[in-house]
Design a protein around this motif. Structure first.
Motif, PDB file in Angstrom:
ATOM      1  N   LYS A   1       0.849  -1.187   0.000  1.00  0.00           N
ATOM      2  CA  LYS A   1       0.000   0.000   0.000  1.00  0.00           C
ATOM      3  C   LYS A   1       0.887   1.241   0.000  1.00  0.00           C
ATOM      4  O   LYS A   1       1.888   1.294   0.700  1.00  0.00           O
ATOM      5  CB  LYS A   1      -0.911   0.023   1.233  1.00  0.00           C
ATOM      6  CG  LYS A   1      -1.799  -1.194   1.389  1.00  0.00           C
ATOM      7  CD  LYS A   1      -2.860  -0.979   2.454  1.00  0.00           C
ATOM      8  CE  LYS A   1      -2.276  -0.800   3.836  1.00  0.00           C
ATOM      9  NZ  LYS A   1      -3.340  -0.660   4.867  1.00  0.00           N
TER      10      LYS A   1
ATOM     11  N   GLN B   1       0.444   5.540   0.222  1.00  0.00           N
ATOM     12  CA  GLN B   1      -0.331   6.771   0.317  1.00  0.00           C
ATOM     13  C   GLN B   1       0.461   7.753   1.181  1.00  0.00           C
ATOM     14  O   GLN B   1       0.737   7.487   2.349  1.00  0.00           O
ATOM     15  CB  GLN B   1      -1.709   6.534   0.940  1.00  0.00           C
ATOM     16  CG  GLN B   1      -2.582   7.780   0.924  1.00  0.00           C
ATOM     17  CD  GLN B   1      -3.953   7.514   1.504  1.00  0.00           C
ATOM     18  OE1 GLN B   1      -4.254   6.400   1.907  1.00  0.00           O
ATOM     19  NE2 GLN B   1      -4.780   8.532   1.568  1.00  0.00           N
TER      20      GLN B   1
ATOM     21  N   GLY C   1     -11.888   5.601  -8.278  1.00  0.00           N
ATOM     22  CA  GLY C   1     -10.910   4.530  -8.179  1.00  0.00           C
ATOM     23  C   GLY C   1     -11.009   3.592  -9.365  1.00  0.00           C
ATOM     24  O   GLY C   1     -12.080   3.446  -9.969  1.00  0.00           O
TER      25      GLY C   1
ATOM     26  N   GLN D   1      -6.065   1.837  -7.748  1.00  0.00           N
ATOM     27  CA  GLN D   1      -5.562   3.207  -7.682  1.00  0.00           C
ATOM     28  C   GLN D   1      -6.728   4.182  -7.542  1.00  0.00           C
ATOM     29  O   GLN D   1      -7.700   4.112  -8.290  1.00  0.00           O
ATOM     30  CB  GLN D   1      -4.768   3.550  -8.953  1.00  0.00           C
ATOM     31  CG  GLN D   1      -4.287   4.978  -9.033  1.00  0.00           C
ATOM     32  CD  GLN D   1      -3.242   5.294  -7.973  1.00  0.00           C
ATOM     33  OE1 GLN D   1      -2.235   4.596  -7.861  1.00  0.00           O
ATOM     34  NE2 GLN D   1      -3.470   6.326  -7.187  1.00  0.00           N
ATOM     35  N   SER D   2      -6.621   5.081  -6.555  1.00  0.00           N
ATOM     36  CA  SER D   2      -7.613   6.143  -6.420  1.00  0.00           C
ATOM     37  C   SER D   2      -7.151   7.369  -7.209  1.00  0.00           C
ATOM     38  O   SER D   2      -5.958   7.536  -7.480  1.00  0.00           O
ATOM     39  CB  SER D   2      -7.813   6.520  -4.953  1.00  0.00           C
ATOM     40  OG  SER D   2      -6.659   7.162  -4.435  1.00  0.00           O
TER      41      SER D   2
ATOM     42  N   GLU E   1      -3.734  10.408  -2.762  1.00  0.00           N
ATOM     43  CA  GLU E   1      -4.214   9.240  -3.511  1.00  0.00           C
ATOM     44  C   GLU E   1      -3.529   7.972  -3.011  1.00  0.00           C
ATOM     45  O   GLU E   1      -2.403   7.994  -2.526  1.00  0.00           O
ATOM     46  CB  GLU E   1      -3.952   9.422  -5.004  1.00  0.00           C
ATOM     47  CG  GLU E   1      -4.534  10.690  -5.599  1.00  0.00           C
ATOM     48  CD  GLU E   1      -6.053  10.794  -5.483  1.00  0.00           C
ATOM     49  OE1 GLU E   1      -6.711   9.795  -5.091  1.00  0.00           O
ATOM     50  OE2 GLU E   1      -6.596  11.876  -5.782  1.00  0.00           O
ATOM     51  N   GLU E   2      -4.250   6.864  -3.149  1.00  0.00           N
ATOM     52  CA  GLU E   2      -3.758   5.583  -2.640  1.00  0.00           C
ATOM     53  C   GLU E   2      -3.531   4.595  -3.772  1.00  0.00           C
ATOM     54  O   GLU E   2      -4.323   4.501  -4.713  1.00  0.00           O
ATOM     55  CB  GLU E   2      -4.745   4.993  -1.636  1.00  0.00           C
ATOM     56  CG  GLU E   2      -4.272   3.701  -1.003  1.00  0.00           C
ATOM     57  CD  GLU E   2      -5.172   3.227   0.114  1.00  0.00           C
ATOM     58  OE1 GLU E   2      -4.910   2.141   0.685  1.00  0.00           O
ATOM     59  OE2 GLU E   2      -6.163   3.929   0.425  1.00  0.00           O
ATOM     60  N   THR E   3      -2.443   3.823  -3.645  1.00  0.00           N
ATOM     61  CA  THR E   3      -2.098   2.764  -4.592  1.00  0.00           C
ATOM     62  C   THR E   3      -1.983   1.455  -3.822  1.00  0.00           C
ATOM     63  O   THR E   3      -1.394   1.418  -2.732  1.00  0.00           O
ATOM     64  CB  THR E   3      -0.763   3.043  -5.283  1.00  0.00           C
ATOM     65  OG1 THR E   3      -0.821   4.304  -5.946  1.00  0.00           O
ATOM     66  CG2 THR E   3      -0.440   1.950  -6.292  1.00  0.00           C
TER      67      THR E   3
END
Length: 469
Positions: free
Chosen positions: A128, A130, A424, A441-442, A459-461
């Motif tokens: 993760k 972010q 997302g 991905q967001s 944003e998060e991956t």
């Protein structure tokens, strides 16, 4: 064909043999035959019956249907098989997939006769990313990356053709590569817990009951944005034609507390994820003076009901959760009312939308009633038993401040589910049988109400491998 059947017999013999000294059931297999011991063990295990229960007829070619029956019986002994034997049985299951499907309930009956306890499980490893999102070393440092693993084991006991008991344990999500100097023995203390311990039974053709603890309760059976974790309950479910009615009473057992705020490098509170005593909520004050409580569903009890319908390519559900115990009142939670709709658009496209209204015990400027909704459009269907299968999806989340209470079933970190508007995308791909790779991905994430924060969430991956067995 003969080689595959021979391999099947060898595998099932090693898996299912129970006694090497059982009586010979076949008159045409002499005791001095090279195959005598194997044939007797296979017959004693119930894998083969011969012809009329009297003749083995070892020179006769068997049919694909008979081979499928042998494979089904070998599958019932999978919990006793070695890795190599499991691989062989899986190959045979692929070879005779059509015949196994045609057996239907008969396969289930064979499994219950030959072995009534079946072990299953899964292992997940994920990454993760972010920025300013994850804490480690007791919150002293901030890291934009996390590596985690989780392993779960399940024992499925078939008590009879209508009743099943399940016992499962989980490691939960364990972080590694975290720079923590704590030893593995100290860090893993009390980390494994029972997340499944329940019995389910079909009392009638249309009525099923379930009692105990199970690892997944999806509040509303929609996208699972609010909750998707360990739950203890007594539940009844009745199916009437195209409709399913579900009702019960339970208690939420897992989930972090969320406020939607985090203190970044500039001192601005954007997101805070606290582990705390759920009976004593934490109060957080933002830089602009807004004060709010940390919310959690842990320890909260609920009475719930849901009506669902399925009609060809359309499905829907409406649900209601009432929270009236003292813990819920401490969390300022009264009820959640919601609904979802699913649509199959052609052969490959699917769309689902989910909406929830979160009602508070007492509304205020800092903790008002909240709306939470989302939608997801997907193409394809990744399946663990089908190598090369895949799907891709696009989702949208829209949540008011203080809408989130529980351990979400979404892939997203909590700060991308509370007081946000966010998109997302993701892809799931089965790279080999029982092995799936996923990436998410967001994007375009922003605060929905800027008075509850001063900075849009980063944003998060995510990327992960999941292995099932």
């Amino acid at each position: 064909m003969k080689k595959k059947i021979l391999a099947s017999l060898v595998a099932t013999m090693a898996v299912g043999a129970t006694c090497a000294f059982a009586a010979n059931p076949f008159v045409d297999v002499p005791t001095d035959s090279w195959a005598y011991k194997s044939v007797v063990e296979l017959a004693d295990a119930g894998v083969i019956q011969g012809v009329d229960g009297t003749y083995f007829q070892g020179n006769r070619n068997i049919t694909r249907y008979e081979a499928a029956e042998m494979t089904a019986k070998a599958m019932a002994h999978m919990d006793k098989a070695s890795v190599e034997q499991r691989a062989m049985i899986n190959k045979l299951a692929d070879e005779y997939a059509d015949e196994l499907n045609s057996l239907g309930v008969r396969v289930s009956n064979l499994e219950q006769k030959v072995g009534n306890v079946k072990m299953t499980g899964d292992f997940r490893i994920r990454y993760k990313h972010q920025s300013d999102a994850f804490t480690r070393n007791g919150g002293n440092n901030v890291s934009s990356d996390q590596f985690q693993y989780r392993m779960r084991l399940r024992a499925n006991a078939y008590i009879n053709d209508k009743t099943k008991a399940v016992l499962g344990v989980s490691t939960n999500n364990k972080t590694f590569f975290d720079g923590d100097n704590t030893t593995a023995a100290d860090k893993d203390t009390n980390s494994i817990f029972v997340d499944d311990a329940y019995v389910t039974s079909d009392l009638t053709k249309n009525f099923n009951v379930k009692a105990g603890r199970w690892d997944f309760y999806n509040l509303g059976n929609g996208l699972g944005l609010q909750y998707g974790d360990v739950f203890e309950a007594m539940q009844g479910q009745y199916k009437l034609g195209n409709f399913t009615l579900t009702g019960g009473f339970g208690e939420f057992k897992e989930g972090a507390g969320y406020t939607g705020y985090y203190k970044d490098g500039d001192g601005n509170i954007v997101y805070n994820n606290n582990t705390f005593n759920h009976t004593t909520p934490i109060t957080t004050t933002t830089p602009n003076g807004v004060t709010t409580n940390t919310h959690s569903l842990v320890g909260v009890q609920t009475g719930y009901g849901e009506i669902e319908g399925a009609f060809n390519k359309v499905g829907f559900g409406v649900y209601y959760n009432a929270f009236n115990d003292s813990v819920a009142k401490t969390q300022n939670l009264s009820k959640i009312i919601g609904g979802y709709a699913k649509f199959q658009l052609g052969n490959q496209w699917n769309l689902i939308g989910d909406y929830q209204k979160v009602k508070k015990q007492t509304t205020s400027a800092t903790d008002d009633d909240a709306n939470l909704w989302g939608a997801k459009l997907s193409y394809g269907a990744a399946a663990f038993n089908k190598t090369g299968s895949w799907d891709a999806w696009l989702e949208y989340i829209n949540a008011d401040p203080n809408a989130l209470y529980g351990s979400t079933n979404s892939w997203r970190q909590a700060n991308l589910l509370d007081n946000v508007k966010s998109w997302g995308v993701g892809v799931d791909y089965t790279i080999g049988k029982n092995v799936m790779f996923s990436v998410m991905q967001s994007f375009a994430s922003s605060l929905k109400d800027s008075s509850y924060g001063t900075k849009d969430p980063n944003e998060e991956t995510r990327a992960q491998f999941v292995f099932v067995f």
